[in-house]
Design an enzyme around this catalytic site. Structure first.
Site, PDB file in Angstrom:
ATOM      1  N   ASN A  14      16.487  69.557  31.725  1.00  0.00           N
ATOM      2  CA  ASN A  14      17.565  68.754  32.306  1.00  0.00           C
ATOM      3  C   ASN A  14      17.999  69.465  33.583  1.00  0.00           C
ATOM      4  O   ASN A  14      18.660  70.496  33.530  1.00  0.00           O
ATOM      5  CB  ASN A  14      18.732  68.662  31.302  1.00  0.00           C
ATOM      6  CG  ASN A  14      19.960  68.013  31.916  1.00  0.00           C
ATOM      7  OD1 ASN A  14      19.877  67.343  32.950  1.00  0.00           O
ATOM      8  ND2 ASN A  14      21.115  68.208  31.280  1.00  0.00           N
ATOM      9  N   TRP A  15      17.607  68.891  34.704  1.00  0.00           N
ATOM     10  CA  TRP A  15      17.829  69.582  35.978  1.00  0.00           C
ATOM     11  C   TRP A  15      19.246  69.422  36.538  1.00  0.00           C
ATOM     12  O   TRP A  15      19.593  70.046  37.539  1.00  0.00           O
ATOM     13  CB  TRP A  15      16.811  69.094  37.022  1.00  0.00           C
ATOM     14  CG  TRP A  15      15.449  69.669  36.807  1.00  0.00           C
ATOM     15  CD1 TRP A  15      15.089  70.606  35.881  1.00  0.00           C
ATOM     16  CD2 TRP A  15      14.262  69.361  37.550  1.00  0.00           C
ATOM     17  NE1 TRP A  15      13.753  70.894  35.996  1.00  0.00           N
ATOM     18  CE2 TRP A  15      13.224  70.150  37.009  1.00  0.00           C
ATOM     19  CE3 TRP A  15      13.972  68.497  38.611  1.00  0.00           C
ATOM     20  CZ2 TRP A  15      11.917  70.087  37.506  1.00  0.00           C
ATOM     21  CZ3 TRP A  15      12.676  68.441  39.101  1.00  0.00           C
ATOM     22  CH2 TRP A  15      11.663  69.236  38.553  1.00  0.00           C
ATOM     23  N   HIS A  99      25.570  63.132  27.612  1.00  0.00           N
ATOM     24  CA  HIS A  99      25.623  64.586  27.847  1.00  0.00           C
ATOM     25  C   HIS A  99      27.087  65.015  27.940  1.00  0.00           C
ATOM     26  O   HIS A  99      27.922  64.282  28.485  1.00  0.00           O
ATOM     27  CB  HIS A  99      24.874  64.950  29.134  1.00  0.00           C
ATOM     28  CG  HIS A  99      24.683  66.421  29.276  1.00  0.00           C
ATOM     29  ND1 HIS A  99      25.692  67.244  29.719  1.00  0.00           N
ATOM     30  CD2 HIS A  99      23.619  67.227  28.995  1.00  0.00           C
ATOM     31  CE1 HIS A  99      25.252  68.504  29.710  1.00  0.00           C
ATOM     32  NE2 HIS A  99      23.995  68.522  29.278  1.00  0.00           N
ATOM     33  N   GLU A 101      28.592  66.967  29.841  1.00  0.00           N
ATOM     34  CA  GLU A 101      29.155  66.998  31.202  1.00  0.00           C
ATOM     35  C   GLU A 101      29.580  65.591  31.636  1.00  0.00           C
ATOM     36  O   GLU A 101      30.552  65.420  32.367  1.00  0.00           O
ATOM     37  CB  GLU A 101      28.135  67.618  32.169  1.00  0.00           C
ATOM     38  CG  GLU A 101      28.065  69.126  31.960  1.00  0.00           C
ATOM     39  CD  GLU A 101      26.744  69.773  32.336  1.00  0.00           C
ATOM     40  OE1 GLU A 101      25.917  69.150  33.015  1.00  0.00           O
ATOM     41  OE2 GLU A 101      26.540  70.937  31.933  1.00  0.00           O
ATOM     42  N   GLU A 171      23.878  69.532  21.091  1.00  0.00           N
ATOM     43  CA  GLU A 171      24.262  70.539  22.084  1.00  0.00           C
ATOM     44  C   GLU A 171      25.718  70.939  21.870  1.00  0.00           C
ATOM     45  O   GLU A 171      26.628  70.241  22.345  1.00  0.00           O
ATOM     46  CB  GLU A 171      24.113  69.968  23.492  1.00  0.00           C
ATOM     47  CG  GLU A 171      22.704  69.548  23.842  1.00  0.00           C
ATOM     48  CD  GLU A 171      22.490  69.562  25.357  1.00  0.00           C
ATOM     49  OE1 GLU A 171      21.667  70.334  25.816  1.00  0.00           O
ATOM     50  OE2 GLU A 171      23.193  68.817  26.058  1.00  0.00           O
ATOM     51  N   GLY A 177      25.421  76.278  29.163  1.00  0.00           N
ATOM     52  CA  GLY A 177      25.612  77.014  30.417  1.00  0.00           C
ATOM     53  C   GLY A 177      26.495  78.240  30.304  1.00  0.00           C
ATOM     54  O   GLY A 177      26.953  78.772  31.312  1.00  0.00           O
ATOM     55  N   SER A 217      22.190  76.967  26.393  1.00  0.00           N
ATOM     56  CA  SER A 217      21.783  78.358  26.696  1.00  0.00           C
ATOM     57  C   SER A 217      20.442  78.762  26.090  1.00  0.00           C
ATOM     58  O   SER A 217      20.284  79.895  25.628  1.00  0.00           O
ATOM     59  CB  SER A 217      22.888  79.335  26.268  1.00  0.00           C
ATOM     60  OG  SER A 217      24.038  79.128  27.066  1.00  0.00           O
ATOM     61  N   GLY A 238      18.675  73.399  30.187  1.00  0.00           N
ATOM     62  CA  GLY A 238      19.266  73.238  31.514  1.00  0.00           C
ATOM     63  C   GLY A 238      18.775  74.334  32.444  1.00  0.00           C
ATOM     64  O   GLY A 238      17.677  74.274  33.000  1.00  0.00           O
ATOM     65  N   GLY A 239      19.573  75.383  32.576  1.00  0.00           N
ATOM     66  CA  GLY A 239      19.299  76.467  33.521  1.00  0.00           C
ATOM     67  C   GLY A 239      17.868  76.994  33.495  1.00  0.00           C
ATOM     68  O   GLY A 239      17.238  77.159  34.549  1.00  0.00           O
TER      69      GLY A 239
END
Ligand code: PGA
Length: 263
Positions: A14-15, A99, A101, A171, A177, A217, A238-239
């Site tokens: 997931n960018w 998501h 966010e 999640e 993150g 994470s 993600g990261g």
């Protein structure tokens, strides 16, 4: 001993709001030659602008390109929004919905996510539904109740045949993150809870075949322990999905899961 049901293993990057068209296409070009195991699906949720160009490059590879959000309407006067059929026509095959966010910064409710899921299914986009609890909810022992409510409300009225198409991503919000990792045993219990819930609300066959990803994470140094858990069928990253090197490391660790399942 009961045989472990075979579920599709999916690793999703997931960018978020990272990567220009140039950066995105370069990434896909670099990733393709490093993929050696075709039974694992590799999904990339790229920014809208990168969908079409990355699809062109990923065409004959095992990479599936998708989006990170969409509007619940078919089309209309909604400045700045994007419709599922636009994503589909640009080459997207899946879409991340719900998501945390989106829930936190854009006020998305379970009811809104439910409408988006239904629209995505009409547009032939496979939804990845994200669910997860806050740290306060976790500390007050509400995790299961929250997840049950999210699953129930987000999938309200979705036809049985369509529930089969969905990927669920657990999640925990406090792990996204933050570098704080949920314990693999705890994640296993939570995934098992979600699977039982799906079996109870829909049926066992759907539950047994449902891909449930973990996200929050995930890095090359913790992925292996997560993947060992029976009910973790993939990861939403993600990261660590932003660099080919760390993404490929995690994909390689996932191959061990496949080997263990087929033992
Ligand atoms: P993270 O993000 O891997 O950077 O924690 C996961 C996600 O938001 O899907």
């Amino acid at each position: 001993m009961e045989k472990v049901p075979v579920r599709q293993i999916i690793i999703t990057g997931n960018w978020k709001m990272y990567k220009t068209v140039d950066e995105a296409t370069q990434f896909v070009q670099d990733l393709i030659p490093q993929l050696t195991e075709s039974q694992i699906k590799i999904y990339l949720a790229v920014p809208f602008t990168a969908i079409y160009p990355t699809c062109e490059i990923a065409k004959n590879s095992q990479i599936t390109i998708g989006a990170q959000n969409m509007n619940e309407a078919d089309e209309g006067a909604f400045t700045g929004e994007i419709a599922g059929r636009m994503l589909k026509n640009a080459g997207a095959q899946f879409v991340i919905l719900g998501h945390s966010e989106r829930r936190t910064y854009f006020n998305e409710t379970n009811q809104k996510i439910n409408l988006k899921i239904k629209r995505a299914l009409l547009d032939n986009l496979q939804p990845t539904l994200c669910i997860g609890e806050t740290i306060q909810q976790r500390n007050s022992g509400e995790t299961e109740a929250i997840l049950e409510q999210q699953i129930q409300e987000c999938l309200e009225g979705v036809a049985l045949d369509d529930v089969k198409k969905i990927v669920l991503a657990y999640e925990p919000i406090w792990a996204i993150g933050t570098g704080k990792i949920a314990k693999p045993d705890d994640v296993q219990k939570t995934h098992h809870f979600c699977r039982e819930l799906i079996a109870k609300k829909w049926n066992k066959e759907i539950a047994d075949h449902l891909t449930i990803q973990y996200g929050g994470s995930v890095h090359p140094d913790n992925a292996a322990d997560l993947l060992k858990q029976e009910d973790i069928d993939g990861l939403l990253i993600g990261g660590a999905s932003l660099s080919v090197e760390s993404f490929v490391k995690i994909i390689k660790l996932t191959i061990n899961k496949l080997v263990n399942i087929h033992k």
